[in-house]
Design a protein around this motif. Sequence first.
Motif, short mmCIF file in Angstrom:
data_model
loop_
_atom_site.label_atom_id
_atom_site.label_comp_id
_atom_site.label_asym_id
_atom_site.label_seq_id
_atom_site.Cartn_x
_atom_site.Cartn_y
_atom_site.Cartn_z
N VAL A 234 0.71 -1.13 0.07
CA VAL A 234 0.02 -0.04 -0.09
C VAL A 234 0.82 1.22 -0.10
N GLU A 235 2.00 1.39 0.57
CA GLU A 235 2.94 2.34 0.68
C GLU A 235 3.32 2.67 -0.68
N LYS B 153 0.91 4.31 -2.70
CA LYS B 153 0.58 5.73 -2.22
C LYS B 153 1.81 6.49 -3.08
N ALA C 240 1.15 7.06 -6.91
CA ALA C 240 0.09 7.88 -7.35
C ALA C 240 0.42 9.00 -7.83
N ILE D 9 -6.61 -1.93 0.20
CA ILE D 9 -6.39 -0.57 0.67
C ILE D 9 -7.33 -0.54 2.07
N ARG E 222 -6.74 -4.26 4.04
CA ARG E 222 -5.29 -4.52 4.16
C ARG E 222 -4.90 -5.89 3.83
#
Length: 368
Positions: free
Chosen positions: A227-228, A231, A234, A290, A293
């Motif tokens: 997920v990091e 981010k 994006a 997201i 998780r």
Amino acid sequence: DRIPLLDIALGISAAVSALYIALDYDGLITRYGAPILRDLIMGAALVILLLEAARRVIGPALPIIAMLFCAYAFFGPYMPDLIAFKGVSLNRFMGQMTMSTEGIYGIPLDVSAKIVFLFVLFGAMLDKAGAGRYFIQLALSLLGGFKGGPAKDAIMGSGLTGLVSGSSIANIVTTGTFTIPLMKKVGYPGTKAAAVEVAASTDGQLAPPIMGAAAFIIAEYVNVPYVEVIKAAAVPAFASYAALFYITHIEASKLGLRGMSLAELPAFFRTLISGIHYLVPILMLIYEMIVVRHSPELAAFNAIWVMAIIMLLQNPVKARLANEPLGPAFKQGVVDIFSALASGARNMVSVALATAAAGIIVGVVALG
């Protein structure tokens, strides 16, 4: 129209050499660091056939670099002082490359086999179900009427496809079939139409949540949640697509191009509703990664079975609405699923060979 006998023999030999680590797992554990002659022969076959497979699929550049690294491992003592090192024996080289997790079977190949393949398969299933054409039609209904509209349609369509496909090649094949003829139709030269499609599809690897194999490898190496990585990707992804929109607008202005007429464009709401079921597995994938998780592989797996159910049912539903027999429609759904499995495997070949061949380079560096 056929596979040559030599290629069949090479394929069987490559499969056996790759399976050897599983077939003789117990023995390899006990003699790690002291391989016997059979280990050396199977290891040499694995390295040679891997390099040949990589040459056939992704071209000569990476295999040549890997071969230079292999030569460096043995000729290290004879190199200039700046890059000289003590060199290695054949036993140590083969042990590192084919019997450990520091060579071919390293982190890049591990990630591509466990995680990347699931996302590539998910993208292939979406494409086989018809989502690629749906994204293009949806983008066309929104942007086709603007100046140089088909080029902007290509960018948006490739971006939407990039959301679910980490492969730039698969993206180009999926979307380029529709967008390049449309761009040429409104006046773009063939070379510029192809360039727009390639740029947009390559940027698709930056588009979260599913990015190229490198993103998953980054997460594994750096030891951060995927997920990091999403981010972090994006903003560059948005900036890249914004720049492409700007460039195509400038190019269309220079060429004096107009958009497509209203009669040529599909209706937006009708187009949106016609393929809205394709958004269900995508939204589920985003939710799993997201909000809940879950791990990337579990999220992809859950999205795949949802996609399989949609592929199995969409043709019977269409047949029912058209008062057509359901049997052939169900059969077509099953055929589409198996075809998607084959397509996913083919799309994965280039990623798998690239990560495996890169493992040779990583392995040589790890030798000291």
